[in-house]
Every structure is written in structure tokens, then in C-alpha cells.
Design a protein around this motif. Structure first.
Motif: not given
Length: 278
Positions: A253-264
Motif C-alpha cells: 500500500i505505502t511502499g515502506i519496506t518490511p525492514q523499516s516497518i519491523l524496525e519501527f
């Protein structure tokens, strides 16, 4: 798409002072005042963003005026401390005005009247008049060029939850929404700690440089990332078996990487665990 474009535009024009007026004490003050006046969640976030944007512009304008005056007359020197004092003297009034304006944007909900605002200010031993209260609202409106209906992270979060449901993610909608709102409150109230953890994870270093901190400002002000991170953390807490699926959908949906989502998500959950540990 509209929210994503708006978010990118905001980040591209980000002032270097962004976030300065979102410190915990200020956010807590606005949240408690909104609760006292029975305002909805969207109003409290709107008030925080209005105050932040107004204060930054006001400081810039005051510094420009004083800088020009100094250029015309070297004998008239005004220090930053005098600017700070002037801001401090009207800060609570401006904060109340931002909450008032935010409440007026929620036409279907409670509206903070002048009488209510004055009664509160008087309880804090301020002696403002209705005229001064009106002038304060106008000062905020004029400084922001009447652009006060800004999107908040809550709007991003709620829209993303709707998209997830539309895309077939079988999540407990009501309890997840309630948890995400609580997590968003938590992120605002522990903002510095969460983003400090996130920065150290991103650079893999416990002592970031001034340049790294400066560059990280766009991450701290990214509403889409905040909304995605809150939803991810909420799903991890409430329904962990759906977490990978949700991260995959949020990435699409957003293009935000899974790694960035995981870190947040990790930064948020780590802070929660830390805040509940004796």
C-alpha cells in the motif's frame, strides 16, 4: 494517494525546527486539556500539529523582524533570550487557541467556547479577556495563512486500517483500532525515546553524529511511517499470527519496506516493555 502526496510535500518543505514543539510536556498538556473538554481524538492531534506549525512560523517571523531591525540600527540588539521570553509569555494562550481552532474543525463534536477557554485560563491565574482570546485565534490563523485543516497521523492510520480491511485482512477491527489509537498516543508522549531507538537501530550505532540526527528529521516527521509502524505494532500485540500478512499488505500500500516497518514496530514495543518494567 492524496495523503501520501501531502505527506511527501510536507517532508520536502520540512523546517529544521520541526518537532521542537512536540516535546512530551506540551503534548501531554494538549491531550489532558482535550480530555477535560471531552474532545475527540482527531482534535487533540490537530491541536498538536497546529501549535507546532504556528510556533515555528512565529519564531521565524520574530527572528526575521529582529534581524532586520539589527541591520538598520546596530544599537538596537535583541537577543534570542528576549524572543524566548516573549514566546513564553503567550505560550499557554496560543496553546489554548490551537485547541479551540481544532475543536471548531470537528463540527460534529464538542466546540470549545470562549467562556470555556477563559474559565480554564483564569484557573491558571491568567487574566486574559475575550478580546485577547479572539486576537490570539486570529494571530494563529493569520500566521498559518488560514491553512489549519491539516492531516494528522490519526487520519493516516484510520485510512490504512480501512484499506487493510478492504484488502481482506481478517483482523479484529474495533479492538485493533482502539489499541492503535492508544499506541499513537503513546508514540506522541514518548516520541524522543522511540525515535532515538529507531535512529540507533537504523545506523547500527549508539552514538549518532549531529549530521545523522539532522538527516533523521524527515523520518521523525513522516506521518505515513508513523501510521504504518503503529498498525504493525498493534497487530503484533493483538493478533501476532496476522503480523506478516499485514506487513506485506502495508508494504504494498505505502511502499515502506518490511525492514523499516519491523524496525519501527520493534522501537515501539521495546519502549512499551521498558515502560512497564519495574
Amino acid at each position: 494517494v492524496h495523503l501520501a502526496t501531502e505527506n511527501e510535500q510536507y517532508l520536502s518543505e520540512l523546517p529544521e525546527q520541526a518537532g521542537y514543539f512536540k516535546e512530551t510536556r506540551i503534548v501531554e498538556f494538549i491531550f489532558l486539556l482535550s480530555e477535560k473538554w471531552h474532545l475527540d481524538q482527531s482534535t487533540r492531534y490537530q491541536a498538536v500539529e497546529l501549535l507546532e506549525r504556528f510556533m515555528i512560523k512565529q519564531v521565524e517571523q520574530m527572528c526575521d523582524v529582529r534581524g532586520n531591525a539589527k541591520g538598520r540600527d546596530q544599537g538596537q540588539r535583541s537577543s534570542w533570550s528576549s524572543v524566548r521570553d516573549q514566546i513564553a509569555n503567550t505560550f499557554v494562550l496560543r496553546l489554548v487557541s490551537c485547541v479551540q481552532l481544532a475543536s471548531k474543525l470537528s463540527l460534529h463534536y464538542s466546540r470549545v467556547t470562549s467562556d470555556t477557554a477563559l474559565k480554564f485560563l483564569q484557573s491558571l491565574k491568567y487574566s486574559y479577556t475575550k478580546q485577547e482570546l479572539l486576537e490570539s485565534e486570529l494571530a494563529v490563523l493569520n500566521t498559518l495563512d488560514f491553512h489549519i485543516n491539516v492531516s494528522t497521523p490519526l487520519a493516516y492510520m484510520e485510512l490504512l486500517l480501512e484499506v487493510l480491511a478492504y484488502n481482506g485482512c481478517l483482523l479484529p477491527a474495533k479492538p485493533l483500532h482502539q489499541l492503535c489509537v492508544q499506541l499513537l498516543d503513546f508514540c506522541y508522549l514518548t516520541r524522543e525515546t522511540i525515535y532515538d531507538t529507531l535512529l540507533k537501530i537504523a545506523i547500527e550505532n549508539s552514538t549518532p553524529s549531529k549530521l545523522q540526527i539532522a538527516k533523521f528529521l524527515t523520518v521523525k516527521e513522516d506521518f505515513m511511517l508513523l501510521a504504518v509502524g503503529v498498525i504493525s505494532a498493534g497487530v503484533f500485540i493483538l493478533s501476532p499470527r496476522h503480523w506478516e500478512q499485514v506487513v506485506e499488505h502495508l508494504n504494498c500500500i505505502t511502499g515502506i519496506t518490511p525492514q523499516s516497518i519491523l524496525e519501527f514496530s520493534y522501537a515501539v514495543v521495546r519502549r512499551i516493555v521498558g515502560s512497564t518494567t519495574p
